[in-house]
Design a protein around this motif. Structure first.
Motif, PDB file in Angstrom:
ATOM      1  N   HIS A  97       0.837  -1.201   0.000  1.00  0.00           N
ATOM      2  CA  HIS A  97       0.000   0.000   0.000  1.00  0.00           C
ATOM      3  C   HIS A  97       0.877   1.258   0.000  1.00  0.00           C
ATOM      4  CE1 HIS A  97      -0.823   2.791   3.422  1.00  0.00           C
ATOM      5  NE2 HIS A  97      -1.783   3.196   2.630  1.00  0.00           N
ATOM      6  N   GLU A  98       1.973   1.233   0.777  1.00  0.00           N
ATOM      7  CA  GLU A  98       2.864   2.395   0.832  1.00  0.00           C
ATOM      8  C   GLU A  98       3.557   2.635  -0.505  1.00  0.00           C
ATOM      9  OE1 GLU A  98       5.140   1.307   4.340  1.00  0.00           O
ATOM     10  OE2 GLU A  98       3.913   2.662   5.553  1.00  0.00           O
ATOM     11  N   VAL A  99       3.897   1.563  -1.224  1.00  0.00           N
ATOM     12  CA  VAL A  99       4.512   1.688  -2.547  1.00  0.00           C
ATOM     13  C   VAL A  99       3.513   2.333  -3.514  1.00  0.00           C
ATOM     14  CG1 VAL A  99       5.394   0.373  -4.522  1.00  0.00           C
ATOM     15  CG2 VAL A  99       6.148  -0.193  -2.195  1.00  0.00           C
ATOM     16  N   PHE A 100       2.266   1.855  -3.485  1.00  0.00           N
ATOM     17  CA  PHE A 100       1.239   2.447  -4.345  1.00  0.00           C
ATOM     18  C   PHE A 100       0.980   3.905  -3.968  1.00  0.00           C
ATOM     19  CE2 PHE A 100      -0.515  -2.052  -4.885  1.00  0.00           C
ATOM     20  CZ  PHE A 100       0.007  -2.194  -6.163  1.00  0.00           C
ATOM     21  N   GLU A 101       1.018   4.190  -2.681  1.00  0.00           N
ATOM     22  CA  GLU A 101       0.785   5.561  -2.227  1.00  0.00           C
ATOM     23  C   GLU A 101       1.865   6.509  -2.757  1.00  0.00           C
ATOM     24  OE1 GLU A 101       0.934   7.043   2.103  1.00  0.00           O
ATOM     25  OE2 GLU A 101      -1.163   6.482   1.719  1.00  0.00           O
ATOM     26  N   ASP A 102       3.113   6.056  -2.787  1.00  0.00           N
ATOM     27  CA  ASP A 102       4.179   6.876  -3.368  1.00  0.00           C
ATOM     28  C   ASP A 102       3.892   7.173  -4.834  1.00  0.00           C
ATOM     29  OD1 ASP A 102       5.728   7.114  -1.070  1.00  0.00           O
ATOM     30  OD2 ASP A 102       7.036   5.416  -1.573  1.00  0.00           O
ATOM     31  N   ALA A 103       3.437   6.153  -5.585  1.00  0.00           N
ATOM     32  CA  ALA A 103       3.127   6.355  -7.006  1.00  0.00           C
ATOM     33  C   ALA A 103       1.956   7.320  -7.175  1.00  0.00           C
ATOM     34  CB  ALA A 103       2.806   5.015  -7.671  1.00  0.00           C
ATOM     35  N   TRP A 104       0.980   7.194  -6.303  1.00  0.00           N
ATOM     36  CA  TRP A 104      -0.205   8.048  -6.353  1.00  0.00           C
ATOM     37  C   TRP A 104       0.188   9.493  -6.101  1.00  0.00           C
ATOM     38  CZ3 TRP A 104      -3.665   6.949  -1.526  1.00  0.00           C
ATOM     39  CH2 TRP A 104      -4.569   7.984  -1.282  1.00  0.00           C
ATOM     40  N   LYS A 105       1.096   9.711  -5.164  1.00  0.00           N
ATOM     41  CA  LYS A 105       1.485  11.077  -4.809  1.00  0.00           C
ATOM     42  C   LYS A 105       2.500  11.687  -5.766  1.00  0.00           C
ATOM     43  CE  LYS A 105       0.397  10.585   0.063  1.00  0.00           C
ATOM     44  NZ  LYS A 105       0.920  10.532   1.434  1.00  0.00           N
TER      45      LYS A 105
END
Length: 166
Positions: free
Chosen positions: A65-73
């Motif tokens: 989830h944190e990896v996806f959150e970095d991509a999202w941001k």
């Protein structure tokens, strides 16, 4: 460390430095925890998918989830919904694995809804339609078994981001 004080980073922003278990739950200070994902890492979409899949396969959906959150941001505005939806699926699996059926089902459905508007349906080779079916099915299963309080096995239930979903 005084547990009533908030942890701060060098810039004075609140950061929880407590160790975490493999599902992201805080452990007491001084405990051996699972290494956290570094925040703010800018990856290519290919690197994001590869790293997130590695973490999902290892039973670490919170970290994925944190990896996806970095991509999202850090990614372009046009891809924000893709990465946000994937982050919601990963955190939904996290809650389902923790035994939080209500939160898990809600986040899995929210992530599936976010992915529902994604076109093309295989951005970066990600099987969006299969992930939506996986999330909706797992959400139903988790909600039906809510009374048991048992979590799902995050390794056995981890989705395949590319290809057939387990």
């Amino acid at each position: 460390m005084d547990e009533k004080r908030r942890d701060r980073d060098a810039g004075g922003r609140a950061r929880n430095a407590r160790p975490r278990d493999g599902l992201g739950r805080p452990l007491p200070y001084g405990s051996e925890g699972v290494a956290r994902q570094p925040e703010g890492v800018v990856r290519t979409p290919e690197e994001t998918v590869r790293e997130a899949q590695r973490l999902l396969d290892a039973g670490l959906p919170f970290h994925a989830h944190e990896v996806f959150e970095d991509a999202w941001k850090s990614g372009p505005e046009t891809e924000r919904e893709l990465w946000r939806g994937l982050a919601q699926l990963a955190v939904g699996l996290t809650h389902a694995a923790r035994g939080n059926a209500r939160g898990g089902a809600r986040l899995l459905r929210r992530g599936a809804a976010a992915l529902g508007g994604i076109t093309p349906t295989r951005p970066y080779g990600i099987g969006v339609e299969g992930l939506i079916c996986w999330a909706e099915g797992l959400a139903d299963e988790v909600a039906e078994g809510a009374a048991s309080g048992r979590g799902v096995d995050p390794v056995a239930r981890a989705p395949r981001l590319r290809g057939p979903v387990r």
